[in-house]
Design a protein around this motif. Structure first.
Motif, PDB file in Angstrom:
ATOM      1  N   TYR A  76       0.837  -1.203   0.000  1.00  0.00           N
ATOM      2  CA  TYR A  76       0.000   0.000   0.000  1.00  0.00           C
ATOM      3  C   TYR A  76       0.868   1.247   0.000  1.00  0.00           C
ATOM      4  O   TYR A  76       0.626   2.202  -0.756  1.00  0.00           O
ATOM      5  CB  TYR A  76      -0.934  -0.005   1.215  1.00  0.00           C
ATOM      6  N   TYR A  79       2.743   1.520  -3.391  1.00  0.00           N
ATOM      7  CA  TYR A  79       1.900   2.017  -4.475  1.00  0.00           C
ATOM      8  C   TYR A  79       1.700   3.525  -4.389  1.00  0.00           C
ATOM      9  O   TYR A  79       1.603   4.209  -5.411  1.00  0.00           O
ATOM     10  CB  TYR A  79       0.544   1.306  -4.448  1.00  0.00           C
ATOM     11  N   LYS A 108      -0.250  -2.380  -7.332  1.00  0.00           N
ATOM     12  CA  LYS A 108      -1.634  -2.107  -7.719  1.00  0.00           C
ATOM     13  C   LYS A 108      -2.415  -3.397  -7.912  1.00  0.00           C
ATOM     14  O   LYS A 108      -3.562  -3.526  -7.459  1.00  0.00           O
ATOM     15  CB  LYS A 108      -1.654  -1.281  -9.009  1.00  0.00           C
ATOM     16  N   ILE A 109      -1.791  -4.368  -8.572  1.00  0.00           N
ATOM     17  CA  ILE A 109      -2.455  -5.651  -8.827  1.00  0.00           C
ATOM     18  C   ILE A 109      -2.802  -6.347  -7.511  1.00  0.00           C
ATOM     19  O   ILE A 109      -3.920  -6.833  -7.319  1.00  0.00           O
ATOM     20  CB  ILE A 109      -1.560  -6.554  -9.706  1.00  0.00           C
ATOM     21  N   ILE A 111      -3.103  -5.040  -4.495  1.00  0.00           N
ATOM     22  CA  ILE A 111      -4.121  -4.271  -3.762  1.00  0.00           C
ATOM     23  C   ILE A 111      -5.504  -4.543  -4.348  1.00  0.00           C
ATOM     24  O   ILE A 111      -6.481  -4.760  -3.618  1.00  0.00           O
ATOM     25  CB  ILE A 111      -3.793  -2.765  -3.808  1.00  0.00           C
ATOM     26  N   ASN A 112      -5.603  -4.562  -5.676  1.00  0.00           N
ATOM     27  CA  ASN A 112      -6.890  -4.817  -6.322  1.00  0.00           C
ATOM     28  C   ASN A 112      -7.388  -6.242  -6.076  1.00  0.00           C
ATOM     29  O   ASN A 112      -8.603  -6.471  -6.013  1.00  0.00           O
ATOM     30  CB  ASN A 112      -6.796  -4.554  -7.822  1.00  0.00           C
ATOM     31  N   LEU A 113      -6.456  -7.177  -5.944  1.00  0.00           N
ATOM     32  CA  LEU A 113      -6.843  -8.558  -5.657  1.00  0.00           C
ATOM     33  C   LEU A 113      -7.422  -8.687  -4.255  1.00  0.00           C
ATOM     34  O   LEU A 113      -8.215  -9.588  -3.981  1.00  0.00           O
ATOM     35  CB  LEU A 113      -5.638  -9.492  -5.800  1.00  0.00           C
ATOM     36  N   GLY A 114      -6.981  -7.818  -3.371  1.00  0.00           N
ATOM     37  CA  GLY A 114      -7.486  -7.835  -2.005  1.00  0.00           C
ATOM     38  C   GLY A 114      -6.776  -8.800  -1.086  1.00  0.00           C
ATOM     39  O   GLY A 114      -7.026  -8.814   0.122  1.00  0.00           O
TER      40      GLY A 114
END
Length: 231
Positions: A76, A79, A108-109, A111-114
């Motif tokens: 986090y 990014y 980013k990938i 973070i977006n995946l969670g």
């Protein structure tokens, strides 16, 4: 036959942990992250796997430690860092500006995946710019603790000589190992660490240091060389 030789190699590497440590591999429990020269977590291994491409490990490790001290091994925070901030830290690593962009993209990938666990998908990894098969399998094995053996040039060279066969491509190393050794995370980590150590310390492209090598008693290249020299 090949599977038996792999077991012998594992025994040799177990008994030569000090040699592996000198080359940056710390033999540790199966799910430890410290195999990669004492790194602390999955994030640091993923970051270093990108940075080490065409760069010296010693430099990469120092940069990862600097990132850790600044809190930038957290994806986090990574990014949200500026490119210039990362340039200032990573300057000195080959292609550092390109690698900064790749690290931000990976952050980013994830973070977006969670969840970082969802990142350990070989198909996904290979779709990301800057991640080839060796890097993908290294991340899966050492960060995700998944039984994927990384293909490497060291593996191709060392196993070609030890087994007395001509391994033409790095991918053939992966296939050879995964077909002849149980899918065991600890053994995959130890075999990869040992092979890379031998490649870095003894098994050079030209003029390999066979007499000093920890594999000399089981290496067909060395044994055949002795046979030729005694004729």
């Amino acid at each position: 036959m090949v599977s038996k030789i792999f077991q012998v190699l594992l025994e040799i590497f177990e008994h030569n942990r000090n040699v592996l440590k000198e080359k940056g591999w710390i033999v540790s429990p199966e799910n430890s992250y410290e195999w990669w020269d004492g790194l602390k977590n999955a994030e640091e291994i993923i970051i270093s796997a990108i940075l080490v491409q065409m760069s010296r490990w010693e430099i990469v490790k120092s940069k990862v430690e600097e990132m850790r001290n600044k809190g930038l091994t957290d994806f986090y925070r990574l990014y949200n860092a500026t490119e210039q901030e990362l340039y200032d830290i990573l300057k000195g690593i080959n292609f550092y500006k390109t690698k900064v962009k790749r690290l931000i993209n990976i952050s980013k990938i994830i973070i977006n995946l969670g969840s970082i666990d969802k990142f350990y998908d070989r198909k996904l990894l290979l779709s990301i710019d800057g991640i080839g098969e060796e890097t993908a399998d290294s991340i899966l094995l050492f960060a995700g603790h998944k039984p994927n053996f990384p293909p490497s040039e060291y593996g191709r060279r060392v196993l070609s000589r030890v087994l007395g066969i001509n391994i033409m491509k790095k991918n053939e190393v992966k296939t050879l190992v995964e077909e002849n050794l149980e899918r065991n995370v600890y053994e995959y980590k130890l075999l990869h660490a040992g092979i890379v150590t031998v490649g870095r310390a003894f098994c050079f492209i030209k003029n390999p240091k066979c007499e000093d090598c920890i594999l000399k008693n089981v290496c067909k290249y060395h044994l055949e060389k002795i046979h030729r020299d005694t004729k």
